[in-house]
Design an enzyme around this catalytic site. Sequence first.
Site, PDB file in Angstrom:
ATOM      1  N   HIS A  32      -5.435   5.154   9.613  1.00 52.12           N
ATOM      2  CA  HIS A  32      -5.436   3.715   9.874  1.00 52.12           C
ATOM      3  C   HIS A  32      -6.806   3.159   9.520  1.00 52.12           C
ATOM      4  O   HIS A  32      -7.821   3.865   9.598  1.00 52.12           O
ATOM      5  CB  HIS A  32      -5.109   3.441  11.345  1.00 52.12           C
ATOM      6  N   ASP A  60       3.324   3.027  12.162  1.00 55.09           N
ATOM      7  CA  ASP A  60       4.380   3.081  11.156  1.00 55.09           C
ATOM      8  C   ASP A  60       5.059   4.448  11.118  1.00 55.09           C
ATOM      9  O   ASP A  60       6.208   4.559  10.697  1.00 55.09           O
ATOM     10  CB  ASP A  60       3.811   2.775   9.759  1.00 55.09           C
TER      11      ASP A  60
END
Length: 462
Positions: free
Chosen positions: A335, A394
Amino acid sequence: MNNINENIPDQITPQILKYADRCINNSCIDESLYNLYDVKRGLRDKNGKGVLTGLTEIGDVHSYDMIDGKAVPCEGKLFYRGIDIEDIVKGFLDENRFGFEEVTYLLLFGELPTAKRLENFTNLLSEYRTLPPSFVRDIIMKAPSRDMMNMLARSVLTLYSYDDNPDDTSIPNVLRQSLSLIARVPLISVYGYHAHNHYHHGQSLHINTPDPNMSTAENILRLLRPDGSFTPLEAKILDLALVLHAEHGGGNNSTFTTHVVSSSGTDTYSAIAASLGSLKGPRHGGANIKVKQMFDHMKETVSNWNDDEEISNYLHAILDKRIFDKSGLIYGIGHAVYSISDPRAKILEGFAKKLAQEKGLMDEYQLYNNVARLAPEVIASCKPMQKNVSANVDFYSGFIYSSLGLPDGLFTPMFASARISGWCAHRIEEIINAGKIIRPAYMNVAKKTKYVALNDRHTTIV
């Protein structure tokens, strides 16, 4: 330099290819210049820390602690209006109720609602959960798009034409528009999918109407399924996914887009459509689709889903750009801000297991867990200088959406159906604290040259 795709569509003529080559060759900037002029590419410094471009009180992402003047990575934390998202989730789950409406209230108004205010607010959203007469027939069903996000953006822009006061940027009017869009975007998303599925795949067309007594998550499942049925666990997990996707600070690409476009003074529909365009990208909201597609390919390629060596070999092949989409990316891992952990992924992981148990998908769930465990090790072995990485939101949201029976095309619209609450809160904040139009600087590094008369030019484009 030439990065034109080798698989050339029929619409790309040889003449266009020649123009494209010239475009590429004359648009490449020397990589060393970015370091020379200390350009913060992606508005982030070399350590990945975002450049401070604004202030917000809505969302906060915490990924490191300052110790002795140094940034030390820590377990990721996410705050909505100063409240830890883990405490918010625990609060509504302990009371066995849905949380998305409460979180939307919190993001918009900056405080937790009382029971009566939450009831009134939920009822207000239900009143807005309808579309203009014939909108489904005239807008959604005519020329249905092959991409649900493009359909969604087009529909949002079209709602401008149905608004008697679309350009008024006073807070009461923007709030009215925001509540309307928060209620309508899930409807448009699901109706758009049904229209696409009917016209492009010959499937039966099902248009169910919302139930005013149901939550946002319940209505999404009701509208999606022909018989309108769902289990309590399915609705609870979809609601949780909406809560965790609702906000992520002012710096993420789509929310920053909301600030940028809103700073120009434009209307709400244009601002939200721009944010939808940002979210569509596979580097942002479209990533959960890539996670699901990557796992579909992995399940066909890896014979033993519990063999660490075989899984690791597959992940190495991805990093080496030898398989799947040859991007070199393990989707769902890593991320831009979080390093040690993404708090949203930690929350979703436990509920993904419960859903897998209900659906009989424990083998697939275990494969996800194996990849989440092995991928950071594989990445570290190939890129030792890279920061710590872990599974992001996700990673599990794609599994959850798939387990709920949502088609791939609805993954990102579901993200949008949640994040629109955050976008609207940030739009209101930008308008209230209106300063200058957002306009960062770009340095021009082209060499100055003289204009040459047409008859004296010696190079041509055929």
